[in-house]
Design a protein around this motif. Structure first.
Motif, mmCIF file in Angstrom:
data_model
loop_
_atom_site.group_PDB
_atom_site.id
_atom_site.type_symbol
_atom_site.label_atom_id
_atom_site.label_comp_id
_atom_site.label_asym_id
_atom_site.label_seq_id
_atom_site.Cartn_x
_atom_site.Cartn_y
_atom_site.Cartn_z
ATOM 1 N N ASN A 52 32.390 43.474 8.947
ATOM 2 C CA ASN A 52 31.984 42.593 7.951
ATOM 3 C C ASN A 52 30.724 42.726 7.516
ATOM 4 O O ASN A 52 30.163 42.016 6.561
ATOM 5 N N SER A 53 30.052 43.572 8.375
ATOM 6 C CA SER A 53 28.631 43.343 7.787
ATOM 7 C C SER A 53 28.210 44.802 6.614
ATOM 8 O O SER A 53 26.992 44.756 6.443
ATOM 9 N N ILE A 54 29.167 45.521 6.728
ATOM 10 C CA ILE A 54 29.076 46.577 5.541
ATOM 11 C C ILE A 54 29.575 46.118 4.129
ATOM 12 O O ILE A 54 30.401 45.232 4.121
ATOM 13 N N VAL A 55 28.656 46.350 3.264
ATOM 14 C CA VAL A 55 28.914 46.271 1.803
ATOM 15 C C VAL A 55 28.878 47.425 1.145
ATOM 16 O O VAL A 55 28.422 48.547 1.397
ATOM 17 N N MET A 56 29.643 47.533 0.105
ATOM 18 C CA MET A 56 29.934 48.812 -0.739
ATOM 19 C C MET A 56 29.615 48.551 -2.161
ATOM 20 O O MET A 56 29.967 47.259 -2.830
ATOM 21 N N PHE A 57 29.140 49.549 -2.781
ATOM 22 C CA PHE A 57 28.743 49.690 -4.106
ATOM 23 C C PHE A 57 29.276 50.931 -5.025
ATOM 24 O O PHE A 57 29.418 51.720 -4.311
ATOM 25 N N CYS A 58 29.560 50.571 -6.209
ATOM 26 C CA CYS A 58 29.952 51.625 -7.042
ATOM 27 C C CYS A 58 28.931 51.106 -8.371
ATOM 28 O O CYS A 58 29.290 50.520 -8.815
ATOM 29 N N ARG A 59 28.144 52.402 -8.640
ATOM 30 C CA ARG A 59 27.308 52.169 -9.873
ATOM 31 C C ARG A 59 26.555 50.976 -9.687
ATOM 32 O O ARG A 59 26.588 50.356 -10.994
ATOM 33 N N GLU A 60 25.929 50.603 -8.606
ATOM 34 C CA GLU A 60 25.067 49.437 -8.369
ATOM 35 C C GLU A 60 25.701 48.275 -8.674
ATOM 36 O O GLU A 60 25.096 47.187 -9.021
#
Length: 135
Positions: A91-99
Motif C-alpha cells: 500500500n505504500s507503493i505509488v506508480m506513475f506514467c508520464r508524471e
C-alpha cells in the motif's frame, strides 16, 4: 461500411456524399483486429529518482511482458515481492506514467491507450514509496 449505411438508413439520417474512396478510407482507418484486454503489453518498471521521496532500488529485471488486463495493484504486489528483503508494504507503493499518478484499478491496456505515446516505445511505469504513508 454496409452496416454503417444501414444504421443511418434505419434512423432516417441522411449522409453526405458516399463515394468508393470514402468507404476505402473508412476501412483503412479501422484496425484489422480490435485491441483486447488479453493482448500483451510490454512495460518497463523503473524507480522514480525524485530526491524528495525515499527511492527504491531498481528491479533486477525491469522489463515486463504482461497481459493487458493486469491491474496496477497486481504490479505493486509484484514489485513488493521482488523487494521482499526491503520489507515494503504494498500500500505504500505509488506508480506513475508520464508524471501522472495511476490508480490501482487501472489496467495496463487502458494506461497504454490513454496515457502513453506509442511512438516512445514500450510503456514506462515509475514506482516509488508514497511519502505520506512512509512516515
Amino acid at each position: 461500411t454496409k452496416d454503417l449505411m444501414d444504421f443511418y438508413e434505419r434512423r432516417g439520417i441522411k449522409r453526405k456524399h458516399n463515394s468508393k474512396n470514402d468507404e476505402k478510407q473508412a476501412e483503412k482507418a479501422q484496425p484489422s483486429q480490435p485491441l483486447s484486454l488479453d493482448d500483451p503489453v510490454e512495460a518497463i518498471l523503473l524507480p522514480e529518482t525524485d530526491t524528495l521521496s525515499k527511492s527504491l532500488p531498481p528491479l533486477e529485471k525491469p522489463y515486463l511482458r504482461a497481459p493487458g488486463k493486469m491491474k496496477i495493484s497486481q504490479l505493486k504486489k509484484y514489485i513488493a515481492m521482488k523487494m521482499k528483503d526491503q520489507n515494503i508494504n504494498v500500500n505504500s507503493i505509488v506508480m506513475f506514467c508520464r508524471e501522472s499518478l495511476v490508480g490501482d484499478d487501472l489496467n495496463l491496456n487502458f494506461i497504454q491507450r490513454t496515457k502513453w505515446d506509442d511512438s516512445l516505445g514500450s510503456l514506462v511505469l515509475l514506482y516509488r514509496i508514497n511519502v505520506e504513508t512512509f512516515f
